[in-house]
Design a protein around this motif. Structure first.
Motif, PDB file in Angstrom:
ATOM      1  N   ASP A 104       0.847  -1.190   0.000  1.00  0.00           N
ATOM      2  CA  ASP A 104       0.000   0.000   0.000  1.00  0.00           C
ATOM      3  C   ASP A 104       0.883   1.242   0.000  1.00  0.00           C
ATOM      4  O   ASP A 104       1.848   1.335   0.774  1.00  0.00           O
ATOM      5  CB  ASP A 104      -0.912   0.019   1.223  1.00  0.00           C
ATOM      6  N   TRP A 105       0.543   2.203  -0.855  1.00  0.00           N
ATOM      7  CA  TRP A 105       1.362   3.407  -1.039  1.00  0.00           C
ATOM      8  C   TRP A 105       1.541   4.174   0.264  1.00  0.00           C
ATOM      9  O   TRP A 105       2.634   4.647   0.573  1.00  0.00           O
ATOM     10  CB  TRP A 105       0.708   4.299  -2.092  1.00  0.00           C
ATOM     11  N   PHE A 106       0.482   4.297   1.063  1.00  0.00           N
ATOM     12  CA  PHE A 106       0.562   5.064   2.299  1.00  0.00           C
ATOM     13  C   PHE A 106       1.158   4.237   3.435  1.00  0.00           C
ATOM     14  O   PHE A 106       2.087   4.673   4.115  1.00  0.00           O
ATOM     15  CB  PHE A 106      -0.818   5.582   2.702  1.00  0.00           C
ATOM     16  N   GLY A 107       0.648   3.037   3.633  1.00  0.00           N
ATOM     17  CA  GLY A 107       1.073   2.233   4.768  1.00  0.00           C
ATOM     18  C   GLY A 107       2.539   1.850   4.726  1.00  0.00           C
ATOM     19  O   GLY A 107       3.190   1.749   5.772  1.00  0.00           O
ATOM     20  N   SER A 108       3.081   1.638   3.528  1.00  0.00           N
ATOM     21  CA  SER A 108       4.481   1.209   3.383  1.00  0.00           C
ATOM     22  C   SER A 108       5.365   2.313   2.816  1.00  0.00           C
ATOM     23  O   SER A 108       6.381   2.056   2.167  1.00  0.00           O
ATOM     24  CB  SER A 108       4.552  -0.032   2.487  1.00  0.00           C
ATOM     25  N   ARG A 109       4.990   3.550   3.102  1.00  0.00           N
ATOM     26  CA  ARG A 109       5.696   4.700   2.524  1.00  0.00           C
ATOM     27  C   ARG A 109       7.133   4.854   3.031  1.00  0.00           C
ATOM     28  O   ARG A 109       7.943   5.528   2.391  1.00  0.00           O
ATOM     29  CB  ARG A 109       4.931   5.985   2.814  1.00  0.00           C
ATOM     30  N   THR A 110       7.474   4.214   4.163  1.00  0.00           N
ATOM     31  CA  THR A 110       8.817   4.395   4.702  1.00  0.00           C
ATOM     32  C   THR A 110       9.849   3.444   4.097  1.00  0.00           C
ATOM     33  O   THR A 110      11.048   3.600   4.350  1.00  0.00           O
ATOM     34  CB  THR A 110       8.817   4.197   6.232  1.00  0.00           C
ATOM     35  N   VAL A 111       9.393   2.455   3.307  1.00  0.00           N
ATOM     36  CA  VAL A 111      10.354   1.542   2.673  1.00  0.00           C
ATOM     37  C   VAL A 111      11.242   2.349   1.722  1.00  0.00           C
ATOM     38  O   VAL A 111      10.752   3.117   0.895  1.00  0.00           O
ATOM     39  CB  VAL A 111       9.626   0.421   1.907  1.00  0.00           C
ATOM     40  N   SER A 112      12.544   2.173   1.836  1.00  0.00           N
ATOM     41  CA  SER A 112      13.468   3.009   1.073  1.00  0.00           C
ATOM     42  C   SER A 112      13.472   2.650  -0.408  1.00  0.00           C
ATOM     43  O   SER A 112      13.271   1.484  -0.783  1.00  0.00           O
ATOM     44  CB  SER A 112      14.885   2.870   1.632  1.00  0.00           C
ATOM     45  N   LYS A 113      13.707   3.650  -1.240  1.00  0.00           N
ATOM     46  CA  LYS A 113      13.813   3.427  -2.681  1.00  0.00           C
ATOM     47  C   LYS A 113      14.978   2.498  -3.000  1.00  0.00           C
ATOM     48  O   LYS A 113      14.910   1.704  -3.939  1.00  0.00           O
ATOM     49  CB  LYS A 113      13.983   4.758  -3.398  1.00  0.00           C
ATOM     50  N   GLN A 114      16.048   2.617  -2.217  1.00  0.00           N
ATOM     51  CA  GLN A 114      17.218   1.770  -2.450  1.00  0.00           C
ATOM     52  C   GLN A 114      16.877   0.297  -2.255  1.00  0.00           C
ATOM     53  O   GLN A 114      17.327  -0.572  -3.025  1.00  0.00           O
ATOM     54  CB  GLN A 114      18.358   2.173  -1.500  1.00  0.00           C
ATOM     55  N   LEU A 115      16.048   0.002  -1.222  1.00  0.00           N
ATOM     56  CA  LEU A 115      15.662  -1.384  -0.969  1.00  0.00           C
ATOM     57  C   LEU A 115      14.743  -1.895  -2.073  1.00  0.00           C
ATOM     58  O   LEU A 115      14.870  -3.050  -2.510  1.00  0.00           O
ATOM     59  CB  LEU A 115      14.966  -1.491   0.387  1.00  0.00           C
TER      60      LEU A 115
END
Length: 400
Positions: A104-115
């Motif tokens: 989910d775009w909002f709920g998982s917003r903290t996952v880094s772009k690098q990951l």
């Protein structure tokens, strides 16, 4: 002082525009939405209520995957536990297992772009769903895919309240121990979870060509009768009300957020008037602002009509579980609030097996033993700050 007046006018206009955007967008979405219609299934089912137990089974199943792993989570946190989750999936993708991860775009917003980039380089397909967009930006900004679905090799399914993050394995001192209900399922119902996942995947990615034979293998049946009930802001309220109205003796509601729509609270009050025993279990501590305070007006109504209210005091209670007359049990992702019943994408599982329900009742009894029974004084004797937040919650209840 003219500038204050202008600020007030601008804020009022923005508020009105946002509310118009939200309610018109929701109205159109509900008109376009489809009511679910999955059949009754028979399979093997396991209830997991401790994060350590759940993820021990979950990661073991992921590591045994042979052909495909399909996962949808509302929240994946940017923490060591989230990294472990991604590393397991990346290792499986590198071994040739087809891994699709939907967040989910909002709920998982903290996952880094690098990951995310690293995961894609490993061979995983990773996408976000429910991104906000026009013409109803504020409405789509509020809508969440709150489902938590995993399907492994088309044979094993997981669904329930747990997400991926350190708090779910009791590494957050403020919310530990975390109490939640999650189901592990083997049998014909795995195909239904696969259908729901692929529908969300198609909407997020546009991909439609799948190896149907590999993703939908022959499945055996088992002893537990159940039915999946996915919703998209439509159907959940009516389904819950129908079960409330059919209840003859007892209703149990376990939820982290008790902010039911008017039609639902009205149906509970009618049930109490008809001498149906209604018991509510909510957490004492809260993981979000406002929601605890916003629940008190509804809890007072239940208590005033003769219902029973418990507050879970041993950590944080996040389970979503309903019992009707000890004959129907509902476990899934939907909270007992406006957001889950009228807005979010959710999936619940209605279970009709008496032996399984008896086991659920034992777990609930354990939870009630770790809870405090509330009286009128507990709900009325709150300070001014609490009352103010209550009022704010009442104004924005449609977003809670």
């Amino acid at each position: 002082m003219k500038w204050l007046a202008w600020i007030a006018i601008i804020m009022t206009v923005l508020f009105v525009l946002c509310m118009a955007d939200f309610y018109i967008g929701r109205f159109i979405a509900r008109k376009r939405g489809k009511r679910p219609n999955f059949p009754f299934r028979n399979g093997n089912m396991q209830l997991l209520v401790r994060g350590e137990d759940l993820f021990s089974h979950y990661f073991a199943d992921l590591l045994k995957a042979q052909s495909s792993i399909h996962i949808l989570f509302y929240i994946v946190k940017n923490d060591p536990f989230g990294d472990l989750f991604f590393n397991i999936l990346m290792n499986q993708a590198q071994k040739g297992v087809k891994v699709r991860l939907l967040l989910d775009w909002f709920g998982s917003r903290t996952v880094s772009k690098q990951l995310i980039q690293k995961a894609r380089k490993s061979g995983m397909d990773v996408y976000y769903c429910n991104k906000p967009g026009f013409p109803f930006f504020f409405f789509t900004l509020q809508r969440r895919n709150h489902r938590k679905i995993t399907v492994i090799d088309g044979k094993i399914g997981y669904v329930g309240g747990y997400n991926i993050g350190k708090e779910y394995i009791n590494l957050d001192s403020s919310l530990s121990p975390w109490r939640d209900y999650h189901l592990r399922i083997e049998g014909t119902g795995a195909a239904d979870l696969q259908d729901v996942f692929l529908l969300d995947w198609k909407r997020a990615t546009g991909e439609e060509n799948f190896d149907e034979q590999a993703l939908f293998p022959p499945l055996s049946e088992g002893p537990v009768t159940y039915r999946f009930f996915p919703t998209e802001g439509i159907g959940a309220e009516e389904e819950i009300i129908s079960h409330i109205e059919k209840a003859a003796s007892s209703i149990f509601i376990g939820t982290p957020y008790f902010i039911p729509p008017k039609k639902v609270i009205d149906s509970l009050e009618r049930a109490l008037k008809n001498n149906v025993k209604v018991t509510i279990l909510v957490p004492r501590v809260s993981d979000h602002p406002i929601v605890k305070e916003a629940s008190f007006p509804y809890l007072r109504k239940i208590l005033a009509k003769g219902g029973t209210i418990y507050q879970y005091k041993k950590g944080f209670f996040h389970a979503k579980v309903l019992l009707f007359d000890d004959e129907v049990c509902d476990i899934g992702t939907a909270n007992f609030d406006y957001r889950s019943l009228l807005l979010n994408d959710e999936i619940n599982c209605f279970i009709y097996d008496r032996e399984f329900i008896a086991h659920v009742k034992k777990i609930i009894a354990e939870d009630i033993m770790q809870s405090k029974k509330l009286n009128d004084r507990d709900l009325q004797s709150v300070n001014l700050r609490f009352r103010v937040i209550e009022c704010i919650g009442g104004l924005i209840k449609g977003l809670l």
